[in-house]
Each structure stands twice: as C-alpha cells, then as structure tokens.
Design a protein around this motif. Structure first.
Motif, PDB file in Angstrom:
ATOM      1  N   TRP A  10       0.836  -1.211   0.000  1.00  0.00           N
ATOM      2  CA  TRP A  10       0.000   0.000   0.000  1.00  0.00           C
ATOM      3  C   TRP A  10       0.866   1.254   0.000  1.00  0.00           C
ATOM      4  O   TRP A  10       1.906   1.303   0.663  1.00  0.00           O
ATOM      5  CB  TRP A  10      -0.914   0.019   1.229  1.00  0.00           C
ATOM      6  CG  TRP A  10      -2.029  -0.964   1.122  1.00  0.00           C
ATOM      7  CD1 TRP A  10      -2.114  -2.173   1.751  1.00  0.00           C
ATOM      8  CD2 TRP A  10      -3.203  -0.845   0.314  1.00  0.00           C
ATOM      9  NE1 TRP A  10      -3.277  -2.807   1.383  1.00  0.00           N
ATOM     10  CE2 TRP A  10      -3.962  -2.016   0.511  1.00  0.00           C
ATOM     11  CE3 TRP A  10      -3.686   0.143  -0.559  1.00  0.00           C
ATOM     12  CZ2 TRP A  10      -5.183  -2.221  -0.127  1.00  0.00           C
ATOM     13  CZ3 TRP A  10      -4.897  -0.073  -1.191  1.00  0.00           C
ATOM     14  CH2 TRP A  10      -5.643  -1.244  -0.975  1.00  0.00           C
ATOM     15  N   GLN A  12       0.583   5.875  -0.767  1.00  0.00           N
ATOM     16  CA  GLN A  12      -0.139   7.096  -1.157  1.00  0.00           C
ATOM     17  C   GLN A  12       0.633   7.720  -2.308  1.00  0.00           C
ATOM     18  O   GLN A  12       1.805   8.077  -2.159  1.00  0.00           O
ATOM     19  CB  GLN A  12      -0.207   8.077   0.022  1.00  0.00           C
ATOM     20  CG  GLN A  12      -1.123   7.655   1.142  1.00  0.00           C
ATOM     21  CD  GLN A  12      -2.597   7.954   0.827  1.00  0.00           C
ATOM     22  OE1 GLN A  12      -2.957   8.354  -0.292  1.00  0.00           O
ATOM     23  NE2 GLN A  12      -3.450   7.750   1.817  1.00  0.00           N
ATOM     24  N   TYR A  23      -4.712   6.320  -2.576  1.00  0.00           N
ATOM     25  CA  TYR A  23      -4.229   5.229  -1.727  1.00  0.00           C
ATOM     26  C   TYR A  23      -4.402   3.949  -2.525  1.00  0.00           C
ATOM     27  O   TYR A  23      -5.528   3.546  -2.826  1.00  0.00           O
ATOM     28  CB  TYR A  23      -5.066   5.192  -0.444  1.00  0.00           C
ATOM     29  CG  TYR A  23      -4.642   4.161   0.567  1.00  0.00           C
ATOM     30  CD1 TYR A  23      -3.354   4.167   1.093  1.00  0.00           C
ATOM     31  CD2 TYR A  23      -5.537   3.196   1.019  1.00  0.00           C
ATOM     32  CE1 TYR A  23      -2.970   3.222   2.047  1.00  0.00           C
ATOM     33  CE2 TYR A  23      -5.167   2.258   1.975  1.00  0.00           C
ATOM     34  CZ  TYR A  23      -3.876   2.276   2.478  1.00  0.00           C
ATOM     35  OH  TYR A  23      -3.499   1.353   3.425  1.00  0.00           O
ATOM     36  N   LYS A  24      -3.277   3.348  -2.929  1.00  0.00           N
ATOM     37  CA  LYS A  24      -3.408   2.186  -3.812  1.00  0.00           C
ATOM     38  C   LYS A  24      -2.219   1.253  -3.663  1.00  0.00           C
ATOM     39  O   LYS A  24      -1.216   1.596  -3.026  1.00  0.00           O
ATOM     40  CB  LYS A  24      -3.536   2.647  -5.255  1.00  0.00           C
ATOM     41  CG  LYS A  24      -2.324   3.405  -5.796  1.00  0.00           C
ATOM     42  CD  LYS A  24      -2.539   3.700  -7.278  1.00  0.00           C
ATOM     43  CE  LYS A  24      -1.350   4.365  -7.906  1.00  0.00           C
ATOM     44  NZ  LYS A  24      -1.570   4.730  -9.299  1.00  0.00           N
ATOM     45  N   SER A 328      -3.803   5.321   5.168  1.00  0.00           N
ATOM     46  CA  SER A 328      -4.942   5.558   4.271  1.00  0.00           C
ATOM     47  C   SER A 328      -5.608   6.913   4.518  1.00  0.00           C
ATOM     48  O   SER A 328      -6.358   7.405   3.693  1.00  0.00           O
ATOM     49  CB  SER A 328      -5.977   4.442   4.446  1.00  0.00           C
ATOM     50  OG  SER A 328      -6.412   4.416   5.790  1.00  0.00           O
ATOM     51  N   GLU A 329      -5.323   7.524   5.685  1.00  0.00           N
ATOM     52  CA  GLU A 329      -5.993   8.778   6.057  1.00  0.00           C
ATOM     53  C   GLU A 329      -5.166  10.038   5.753  1.00  0.00           C
ATOM     54  O   GLU A 329      -5.471  11.122   6.261  1.00  0.00           O
ATOM     55  CB  GLU A 329      -6.319   8.754   7.554  1.00  0.00           C
ATOM     56  CG  GLU A 329      -7.286   7.657   7.962  1.00  0.00           C
ATOM     57  CD  GLU A 329      -7.413   7.538   9.467  1.00  0.00           C
ATOM     58  OE1 GLU A 329      -8.375   8.063  10.032  1.00  0.00           O
ATOM     59  OE2 GLU A 329      -6.514   6.917  10.082  1.00  0.00           O
TER      60      GLU A 329
END
Ligand code: 8ID
Ligand code: ZN
Ligand code: ZN
Length: 352
Positions: A10, A12, A23-24, A328-329
């Motif tokens: 993962w 950003q 986010y990937k 993720s945030e």
C-alpha cells in the motif's frame, strides 16, 4: 531467516502536482547495490509533504510521487555493497535520502548543500508506502529501544530544529523565540531548546496550541492572532525588554519572517527554517546594522546532527505530542494541516 518481502504494497501516490493523492497498491522495489529496503512502520507527516503536493516551491518533484520523509521501520533487504547496516536493524528514511559524498559540501559534512541530492518524498519516492528505498550511507540508525512511532517525527522535524538551534548560537540560559511553536517542528523545537538549557517564548495561535506549549514548558506563549503588537509582546516577555537571543522561524506564513528582525535582541540571530510559498524575509537596514543582528537560513541536518538528534530522543529528553492515523488517512491529515488545525505532529501507521 530473511524476512518475506511482498511483491505489492500500500502507498499514497499522486500523479500530478495538486493531486489528488490516491491510496493504492504499487510494486515493492528492489534495493540497488548501495541501498537498503526499509519496511516502514510509522511515518510522520511534515508540512513539506503538503508543499510538495501543492507545488509551492521553485523546485519540481518527481511524478508520479510517493511523498513522506519521516519514515521509521526495519531493514528487510540490502544491496551487495552495504556493510554499515544489517537486515533486522531499525532505520529511518529522512529528507536527505542520498547525496554524492564527493563534492566540497559532502566532504565537509554539509551534505544538505550537495548540488546533486536525492530528496525523499520529493525527487525520489518517500515513506508514504510500506517499503521504501534509501541510500545506506544516509539512512538514520535507530536504536531498538526507541519506539518507531515516537521517533518518526525526529527524522525531519527533530533533526531540523536541533540543527537550527545549533546554528542560532544560543547558549544555555538564553532565550529563543519559536515562531510556529504549536506545529510539528515547533513542538519538537521547544523540547530540544529545553534540553539544550534554553528558555522558550512560544508564538502561535489558539488555545489547544497554548495548552501544549505550556505543557512543554514554554516560559511565555504569545497568540499572534490576538496580540495587538507581536513585536512589543515578544520583547516584553524577555528580561529588560531586550528581546530573545535567537528566533527560530518555523511558521508557514510570511508575516513573521518580516517581524523577527525587529524584536530579536542586539547581537541576536534570526534563523529561517519554515518555507512558506513565495515568501521573502524583511529587515530594516538601520536596525540590522545598529543592533548587529544575524539573519540566516538552516536546512535539515547532516548525518552527525541526525545521530545526535536521535540520541536526545533515546535519552528521553524529547517528548513532543503526536497523534496516530492510518496511512490511508493522509488526505484528511493534509486537510487539517492546511487549516492550521494540527497541534504537534501526525504520525501514520502504514498497516492501516
Ligand atoms: O530544513 C528545513 N528548513 C525544513 C525542514 C522541515 C520542514 C523546513 N520545513 C518547513 C516546512 O516545509 C514548513 O514550511 O518548516 C515549515 C513548518 O513545518 P511543520 O512544522 O511541519 O508545519 P505545521 O505543523 O503546519 O506548523 C506550522 C505552524 O505555524 C503556525 C501554525 O499555526 C502552525 O502551528 N503559524 C502560522 I501558518 N503563521 C504563524 C505566525 N504568524 C504561525 N505561528 C506564529 N506566527
Ligand atoms: Zn520535513
Ligand atoms: Zn555532494
């Protein structure tokens, strides 16, 4: 047994300046001969990351880009030439990811001034991903007793303000004004200043930041938004109204860069560290001359500053508050940062 390294991770990522950030999952890279691969556990969010996304500076980023340069984690792979650090060691990705090590500046341990630097989260991918590459020569060595979430902000904010305080020449017992004291760099600057025996005048705005500055032991807090005359208020907070011996400018607005020379004490030093977009420093020539003041810039720190800044942390001298969010945030952390709503630092947990 060598740790298992996944093929994907993962991250950003933004494809163009201004965003959006996405986010990937992206591939995990392999380290080159002089590089290490670090499994980032926690990464701080510095205002520089927001400047990079917004394209605030006269220096282009790589695109697409994975930002981040306060990454703390574990070495999981290394190139054939690397013998300075081992798999399993704790290490940090800092702003200066690599430098040539051969120019005049690198030779004199001024590697941030290297004309060919690699900048994490700017010209090379940084720590807003689970696995990050860094040059072994520049990686920060983190003692195992340091928690990786707490030490993450030291990797940029800590090193930078520690260096800035050294550059200010302020001595134990003297007073330093920290402008932008409630933010990430500011909160760490207060802790380093205290550990170095300095008195702190904290300048920022809002009750949350006031409370934090008081808890961090600031001698005085000046709310720049409420003050009718910041220059007078800063001077009045010092003995005899002479002004602070040094000023550390870590704010992200231009105004304080135009005020500091007015309130610094004669023979004092103003150190510019914050990098507001398109801003200029201003100082009255008359006052600068007759007060014999020094105005200078300070830019991150070298490898020795890094080691020293981490050692202050290891000894328990640096306890600046931080909040944890998931990787993720990141966008919501940037939104708060843009509004000046972050007291202290945000640290991202890369597993969430
Ligand atoms: O090596 C370097 N020189 C270096 C290293 C790392 C970061 C420079 N920086 C730069 C960043 O790019 C950014 O421009 O330092 C700046 C501060 O980074 P940060 O601490 O990560 O930003 P923040 O957490 O948003 O804190 C900024 C604080 O400034 C206050 C805000 O309220 C916030 O608390 N502030 C502002 I905006 N205007 C102010 C003013 N007029 C002010 N504080 C006092 N007076
Ligand atoms: Zn930074
Ligand atoms: Zn160099």
């Amino acid at each position: 047994m060598a740790p298992e390294i996944p093929k994907e991770q993962w991250a950003q990522v933004f494809e163009k300046t201004g965003g959006p950030i996405e986010y990937k999952k992206i591939p995990v890279q392999k380290p080159g001969p002089d590089e290490v691969l670090i499994n980032i556990k926690y990464t701080g969010v510095c205002h520089t990351d927001l400047h990079a996304l917004k394209g605030d500076w006269p220096l282009e980023t790589k695109l697409p880009l994975v930002g981040g340069h306060e990454g703390a984690g574990v070495v999981v792979a290394k190139g054939d030439l690397v013998d300075s650090i081992e798999i399993g060691d704790h290490a940090g990705v800092k702003w200066l990811n690599g430098s040539c090590l051969a120019c005049d500046f690198c030779m004199q341990a001024d590697e941030p001034l290297c004309p060919n630097p690699l900048l994490s989260g700017y010209t090379v991918d940084g720590s807003f991903q689970q696995y990050c590459i860094a040059k072994a020569a520049h990686v920060a060595h983190i003692p195992k007793e340091c928690p990786l979430d707490g030490v993450a902000p030291v990797l940029c904010a800590g090193i930078t303000v520690y260096k800035g305080l050294k550059e200010s020449g302020a001595k134990p017992g003297e007073t330093v004004a920290i402008v932008g004291a409630g933010g990430g760099l500011g909160s760490l600057a207060q802790q380093y200043a205290k550990a170095m025996g300095l008195k702190v005048i904290a300048i920022d705005t809002g009750d949350d930041k006031k409370k934090m500055c008081e808890e961090l032991g600031a001698h005085a807090y000046i709310d720049f938004a409420k003050s009718k005359d910041v220059v007078k208020d800063v001077q009045n907070a010092t003995e005899g109204g002479l002004g602070p011996h040094a000023v550390l400018l870590v704010a992200v607005s231009e105004k304080p860069f135009q005020q500091a020379a007015e309130y610094v004490r004669p023979r004092g030093t103003v150190v510019a560290i914050g990098l507001p977009a398109g801003a200029f420093l201003k100082a009255p020539v008359f006052g600068t001359v007759v007060k014999m003041i020094t105005i200078k810039g300070s830019y991150v720190g070298n490898r020795k500053d890094t080691k020293e800044a981490i050692e202050f942390y290891r000894r328990g001298l640096i306890k600046a508050p931080y909040k944890i969010a998931g990787l993720s945030e990141l966008q919501s952390v940037f939104d708060k940062m843009e509004k000046g709503d972050i007291t202290g630092r945000y640290v991202l947990d890369t597993s969430k």
